[in-house]
Scaffold this active site. Structure first.
Site, PDB file in Angstrom:
ATOM      1  N   CYS A  43       0.820  -1.216   0.000  1.00 47.87           N
ATOM      2  CA  CYS A  43       0.000   0.000   0.000  1.00 47.87           C
ATOM      3  C   CYS A  43       0.851   1.262   0.000  1.00 47.87           C
ATOM      4  O   CYS A  43       0.668   2.160  -0.812  1.00 47.87           O
ATOM      5  CB  CYS A  43      -0.942  -0.003   1.201  1.00 47.87           C
ATOM      6  SG  CYS A  43      -1.887   1.512   1.329  1.00 47.87           S
ATOM      7  N   CYS A  48      -1.408   1.621  -3.202  1.00 47.02           N
ATOM      8  CA  CYS A  48      -2.438   2.658  -3.003  1.00 47.02           C
ATOM      9  C   CYS A  48      -1.886   4.082  -2.949  1.00 47.02           C
ATOM     10  O   CYS A  48      -2.388   4.974  -3.637  1.00 47.02           O
ATOM     11  CB  CYS A  48      -3.193   2.427  -1.702  1.00 47.02           C
ATOM     12  SG  CYS A  48      -3.442   0.726  -1.268  1.00 47.02           S
ATOM     13  N   LYS A  51       0.107   5.317  -6.107  1.00 45.38           N
ATOM     14  CA  LYS A  51      -0.886   5.296  -7.196  1.00 45.38           C
ATOM     15  C   LYS A  51      -1.817   6.508  -7.101  1.00 45.38           C
ATOM     16  O   LYS A  51      -2.058   7.217  -8.072  1.00 45.38           O
ATOM     17  CB  LYS A  51      -1.661   3.970  -7.132  1.00 45.38           C
ATOM     18  CG  LYS A  51      -2.768   3.762  -8.134  1.00 45.38           C
ATOM     19  CD  LYS A  51      -4.108   4.365  -7.781  1.00 45.38           C
ATOM     20  CE  LYS A  51      -4.659   4.036  -6.438  1.00 45.38           C
ATOM     21  NZ  LYS A  51      -5.119   2.681  -6.240  1.00 45.38           N
ATOM     22  N   TYR A 178      -8.503  -3.774 -11.351  1.00 45.00           N
ATOM     23  CA  TYR A 178      -8.215  -2.515 -10.647  1.00 45.00           C
ATOM     24  C   TYR A 178      -7.003  -1.801 -11.236  1.00 45.00           C
ATOM     25  O   TYR A 178      -7.059  -0.639 -11.642  1.00 45.00           O
ATOM     26  CB  TYR A 178      -7.881  -2.815  -9.185  1.00 45.00           C
ATOM     27  CG  TYR A 178      -9.045  -3.096  -8.283  1.00 45.00           C
ATOM     28  CD1 TYR A 178      -9.521  -2.113  -7.436  1.00 45.00           C
ATOM     29  CD2 TYR A 178      -9.630  -4.349  -8.233  1.00 45.00           C
ATOM     30  CE1 TYR A 178     -10.554  -2.369  -6.553  1.00 45.00           C
ATOM     31  CE2 TYR A 178     -10.667  -4.614  -7.363  1.00 45.00           C
ATOM     32  CZ  TYR A 178     -11.118  -3.628  -6.525  1.00 45.00           C
ATOM     33  OH  TYR A 178     -12.136  -3.877  -5.656  1.00 45.00           O
ATOM     34  N   GLU A 182      -6.816   1.684 -13.445  1.00 43.23           N
ATOM     35  CA  GLU A 182      -6.238   2.869 -12.803  1.00 43.23           C
ATOM     36  C   GLU A 182      -5.058   3.398 -13.620  1.00 43.23           C
ATOM     37  O   GLU A 182      -4.964   4.599 -13.898  1.00 43.23           O
ATOM     38  CB  GLU A 182      -5.827   2.529 -11.367  1.00 43.23           C
ATOM     39  CG  GLU A 182      -7.064   2.273 -10.494  1.00 43.23           C
ATOM     40  CD  GLU A 182      -6.751   1.927  -9.042  1.00 43.23           C
ATOM     41  OE1 GLU A 182      -5.601   1.563  -8.743  1.00 43.23           O
ATOM     42  OE2 GLU A 182      -7.677   2.021  -8.207  1.00 43.23           O
ATOM     43  N   HIS A 437     -27.608  21.204  -1.608  1.00 42.88           N
ATOM     44  CA  HIS A 437     -27.624  21.708  -2.978  1.00 42.88           C
ATOM     45  C   HIS A 437     -26.695  22.895  -3.152  1.00 42.88           C
ATOM     46  O   HIS A 437     -26.637  23.738  -2.264  1.00 42.88           O
ATOM     47  CB  HIS A 437     -29.063  22.125  -3.315  1.00 42.88           C
ATOM     48  CG  HIS A 437     -29.235  22.541  -4.733  1.00 42.88           C
ATOM     49  ND1 HIS A 437     -29.194  21.646  -5.778  1.00 42.88           N
ATOM     50  CD2 HIS A 437     -29.417  23.777  -5.275  1.00 42.88           C
ATOM     51  CE1 HIS A 437     -29.366  22.319  -6.914  1.00 42.88           C
ATOM     52  NE2 HIS A 437     -29.507  23.597  -6.631  1.00 42.88           N
ATOM     53  N   GLU A 442     -26.098  14.980  -3.718  1.00 40.79           N
ATOM     54  CA  GLU A 442     -27.533  15.144  -3.451  1.00 40.79           C
ATOM     55  C   GLU A 442     -28.378  14.186  -4.300  1.00 40.79           C
ATOM     56  O   GLU A 442     -29.514  13.868  -3.948  1.00 40.79           O
ATOM     57  CB  GLU A 442     -27.985  16.595  -3.673  1.00 40.79           C
ATOM     58  CG  GLU A 442     -27.975  17.054  -5.120  1.00 40.79           C
ATOM     59  CD  GLU A 442     -28.468  18.483  -5.282  1.00 40.79           C
ATOM     60  OE1 GLU A 442     -29.525  18.816  -4.724  1.00 40.79           O
ATOM     61  OE2 GLU A 442     -27.793  19.275  -5.983  1.00 40.79           O
TER      62      GLU A 442
HETATM   63  P1  NDP Z   1      -7.675  -7.882 -10.581  1.00 42.65           P
HETATM   64  O1  NDP Z   1      -8.018  -9.169  -9.957  1.00 42.65           O
HETATM   65  O2  NDP Z   1      -8.458  -6.683 -10.245  1.00 42.65           O
HETATM   66  O3  NDP Z   1      -7.737  -8.046 -12.158  1.00 42.65           O
HETATM   67  C1  NDP Z   1      -6.955  -8.987 -12.814  1.00 42.65           C
HETATM   68  C2  NDP Z   1      -7.229  -8.872 -14.290  1.00 42.65           C
HETATM   69  O4  NDP Z   1      -6.272  -9.624 -15.002  1.00 42.65           O
HETATM   70  C3  NDP Z   1      -8.594  -9.393 -14.697  1.00 42.65           C
HETATM   71  O5  NDP Z   1      -9.089  -8.583 -15.715  1.00 42.65           O
HETATM   72  C4  NDP Z   1      -8.283 -10.798 -15.179  1.00 42.65           C
HETATM   73  O6  NDP Z   1      -9.155 -11.226 -16.166  1.00 42.65           O
HETATM   74  C5  NDP Z   1      -6.922 -10.589 -15.825  1.00 42.65           C
HETATM   75  N1  NDP Z   1      -6.077 -11.772 -15.851  1.00 42.65           N
HETATM   76  C6  NDP Z   1      -5.833 -12.631 -14.838  1.00 42.65           C
HETATM   77  N2  NDP Z   1      -4.961 -13.566 -15.229  1.00 42.65           N
HETATM   78  C7  NDP Z   1      -4.653 -13.316 -16.514  1.00 42.65           C
HETATM   79  C8  NDP Z   1      -3.833 -13.944 -17.472  1.00 42.65           C
HETATM   80  N3  NDP Z   1      -3.143 -15.036 -17.178  1.00 42.65           N
HETATM   81  N4  NDP Z   1      -3.759 -13.403 -18.713  1.00 42.65           N
HETATM   82  C9  NDP Z   1      -4.458 -12.298 -19.010  1.00 42.65           C
HETATM   83  N5  NDP Z   1      -5.267 -11.663 -18.146  1.00 42.65           N
HETATM   84  C10 NDP Z   1      -5.364 -12.166 -16.916  1.00 42.65           C
HETATM   85  O7  NDP Z   1      -6.103  -7.699 -10.298  1.00 42.65           O
HETATM   86  P2  NDP Z   1      -5.138  -6.435 -10.263  1.00 42.65           P
HETATM   87  O8  NDP Z   1      -3.811  -7.001 -10.608  1.00 42.65           O
HETATM   88  O9  NDP Z   1      -5.680  -5.316 -11.064  1.00 42.65           O
HETATM   89  O10 NDP Z   1      -5.143  -6.025  -8.736  1.00 42.65           O
HETATM   90  C11 NDP Z   1      -4.868  -6.996  -7.734  1.00 42.65           C
HETATM   91  C12 NDP Z   1      -5.683  -6.755  -6.522  1.00 42.65           C
HETATM   92  O11 NDP Z   1      -5.177  -5.652  -5.813  1.00 42.65           O
HETATM   93  C13 NDP Z   1      -7.149  -6.411  -6.807  1.00 42.65           C
HETATM   94  O12 NDP Z   1      -7.948  -7.552  -6.903  1.00 42.65           O
HETATM   95  C14 NDP Z   1      -7.527  -5.556  -5.636  1.00 42.65           C
HETATM   96  O13 NDP Z   1      -8.020  -6.371  -4.628  1.00 42.65           O
HETATM   97  C15 NDP Z   1      -6.209  -4.922  -5.220  1.00 42.65           C
HETATM   98  N6  NDP Z   1      -6.177  -3.517  -5.675  1.00 42.65           N
HETATM   99  C16 NDP Z   1      -7.069  -2.637  -5.162  1.00 42.65           C
HETATM  100  C17 NDP Z   1      -7.082  -1.323  -5.565  1.00 42.65           C
HETATM  101  C18 NDP Z   1      -8.098  -0.392  -5.001  1.00 42.65           C
HETATM  102  O14 NDP Z   1      -8.678  -0.719  -3.964  1.00 42.65           O
HETATM  103  N7  NDP Z   1      -8.360   0.744  -5.624  1.00 42.65           N
HETATM  104  C19 NDP Z   1      -6.123  -0.807  -6.550  1.00 42.65           C
HETATM  105  C20 NDP Z   1      -5.239  -1.828  -7.040  1.00 42.65           C
HETATM  106  C21 NDP Z   1      -5.267  -3.118  -6.614  1.00 42.65           C
HETATM  107  P3  NDP Z   1     -10.523 -12.007 -15.797  1.00 42.65           P
HETATM  108  O15 NDP Z   1     -11.505 -10.971 -15.363  1.00 42.65           O
HETATM  109  O16 NDP Z   1     -10.876 -12.672 -17.075  1.00 42.65           O
HETATM  110  O17 NDP Z   1     -10.176 -12.974 -14.697  1.00 42.65           O
END
Ligand code: NDP
Length: 448
Positions: A43, A48, A51, A178, A182, A437, A442
């Site tokens: 984080c 976080c 970012k 995520y 972002e 407002h 709102e």
């Molecule tokens: P996410 O789980 O959000 O997303 C992973 C993405 O990668 C999905 O679209 C998934 O597709 C795809 N994917 C997974 N494996 C493969 C692969 N082998 N080849 C191609 N695409 C793939 O993970 P992030 O890495 O973005 O973030 C990790 C975690 O960190 C999040 O789940 C979240 O909990 C946390 N995080 C939170 C934030 C916040 O609170 N604002 C900001 C950043 C991270 P599919 O949908 O098809 O599985």
């Protein structure tokens, strides 16, 4: 006198580990925490915090443009990545210092070394020192997953992206979650040509479909490119350092930087969990009970390494509950219901509770209220970007069971509104509240 060197030995000084250490120490425990890298964890160091600072930096691109419509004579402005990068990294250093102070002030011994579990009460440090502890807490977080494809080593992950030498002219971001959304927003605002590559046809699985669709629509309108249902074949690096991403079908994409944002897996490698019989789930996460206890009685785990909800505030709560339970004579568990979350995309989106689809599945009859509006500021700025707020209500009880929004400041607004959803308030309670407002928020009390 305890038979052990420490009452608690924590492995990993991230959000969960630091909170558990300091609370346990405040309860009177003798605590040590081992950290092989920097204090603060994902984080603070590479997640976080940096970012969000980049998101702020990126937003100026639109703010400076919009300012002209509000009467400001803004000359054409240039963006210098290295200035922002260095300022962000300096702030990370500052925060790391604060985290170190916290541990220091609570008399937690910080051991800057890798630690390996040797048994239910034993830990070996990289230096060879052996220590014993009544309890061990594993809070080693998660680590980016890089898909197993040829040339994957030419890409970077969120670990490296904060340290780039320059802002890429063309970036390919793999993933649709995520981090992908972002950073797509961030680099697009910095002027990069952004292409998001997704293996499925869905972005941000888990969020409400209408809100996700709105993000896709706005992102496309802004000029972010999408390649859906794309299966990557290999990544080639040319002599000039540029990359070519090849797919099983479809045209290749040339870029200067490839960012993998394809999920994060629990960080358990080399921890020696097998020496204490700590069991893992099918997904490789440490299995724990409601009190974060593993299959070994004296070993506990909190945060992303348990893969319950990969969110900082959740890890902090788990660490706090763990310390109160073991050292504060106050056994308690974490309530995972109605945890709000947000994606700091451009614009950001946020949600709490059930999506419409989940509510229909679970409750049967639901009422949906939406407000689809152009925020006042966007109107004057000539920015054709609409916000969308959505309320999901249990038709039988009138209880608001979900709230989802995309638009400026959505995470800020949703955090406050999440209290009402968590408290189980009804739609009528929202209606009974007089609007403030003019504001965007709102809309929440004016839903018809
Ligand atoms: P996410 O789980 O959000 O997303 C992973 C993405 O990668 C999905 O679209 C998934 O597709 C795809 N994917 C997974 N494996 C493969 C692969 N082998 N080849 C191609 N695409 C793939 O993970 P992030 O890495 O973005 O973030 C990790 C975690 O960190 C999040 O789940 C979240 O909990 C946390 N995080 C939170 C934030 C916040 O609170 N604002 C900001 C950043 C991270 P599919 O949908 O098809 O599985």
């Amino acid at each position: 006198m305890s038979d052990y060197d420490f009452d608690l030995f924590v492995i990993g000084a991230g959000s969960g580990g630091v909170r558990a250490s300091r609370v346990a120490a405040a309860h009177g425990a003798k605590v040590a925490v081992a950290e092989e890298y920097r204090v603060g964890g994902t984080c603070v160091i590479r997640g976080c915090v940096p970012k969000k600072l980049l998101v702020y930096g990126a937003h100026f691109a639109e703010d400076l443009k919009d300012a002209r419509r509000f009467g400001w004579n803004v000359p054409d402005c240039g963006f210098e990545w290295t200035t922002l990068r260095d300022n962000v990294l300096a702030d990370v250093d500052r925060l790391e210092g604060l985290y170190r102070n916290t541990l220091d002030n609570h008399k937690v011994e910080l051991i800057p070394e890798r630690a390996t579990i040797t048994g239910p009460h034993g830990v070996r440090l990289a230096s060879g020192r052996e220590v014993s502890a009544k309890y061990i807490l594993v809070s080693t977080g998660a680590w980016p997953i890089v898909p197993d494809i040829e040339g994957a080593e030419h890409g970077v992950t969120s670990n490296e992206v904060f340290h780039l030498d320059e802002c890429p002219k063309r970036i390919v971001i793999v993933g649709g979650g995520y981090i992908a959304n972002e950073f797509a927003g961030i680099f697009h605002q910095f002027g990069s040509h952004v292409t998001m590559v997704n293996r499925s046809g869905t972005l941000l699985r888990g969020y409400d479909a209408q809100i996700r669709d709105r993000l896709l629509q706005i992102s496309t309108m802004k000029g972010i490119n999408f390649r859906f249902n794309a299966e990557m074949e290999k990544i080639e690096k040319k002599e000039d350092g540029t990359l070519t991403v090849r797919f099983k079908s479809g045209d290749p994409i040339a870029c200067d930087l490839l960012l993998f944002a394809t999920g994060r897996r629990p960080h358990v490698e080399g921890l020696g969990l097998e020496n204490a019989g700590v069991e893992l789930s099918d997904k490789g996460a440490i299995k724990v009970d409601d009190y974060s206890r593993t299959s070994c009685e004296s070993i506990y785990a909190v945060g992303d390494v348990t893969d319950r909800m990969q969110l900082t505030p959740v890890a902090i709560r788990e660490g706090h509950a763990f310390a109160d339970t073991l050292f504060g004579d106050n056994p308690r568990t974490v309530d995972y219901a109605c945890v709000p979350s947000a994606v700091f995309s451009h614009p950001p989106l946020a949600g709490v509770g059930m999506t419409e689809a989940e509510a229909r599945n679970k409750l049967g009859t639901v009422k949906i209220y939406t407000s689809d509006f152009r925020p006042m500021k966007n109107v004057l700025a000539g920015r054709d970007e609409r916000a969308l707020y959505k309320m999901v209500v249990d038709a039988t009880t009138d209880r608001v069971v979900g709230l989802h929004m995309i638009g400026p400041d959505a995470p800020e607004i949703l955090q406050a509104a999440a209290i009402a959803v968590k408290a189980g308030l009804t739609k009528q309670a929202f209606d009974d509240t007089v609007a403030l407002h003019p504001s965007m928020a709102e809309e929440l009390v004016l839903l018809k």
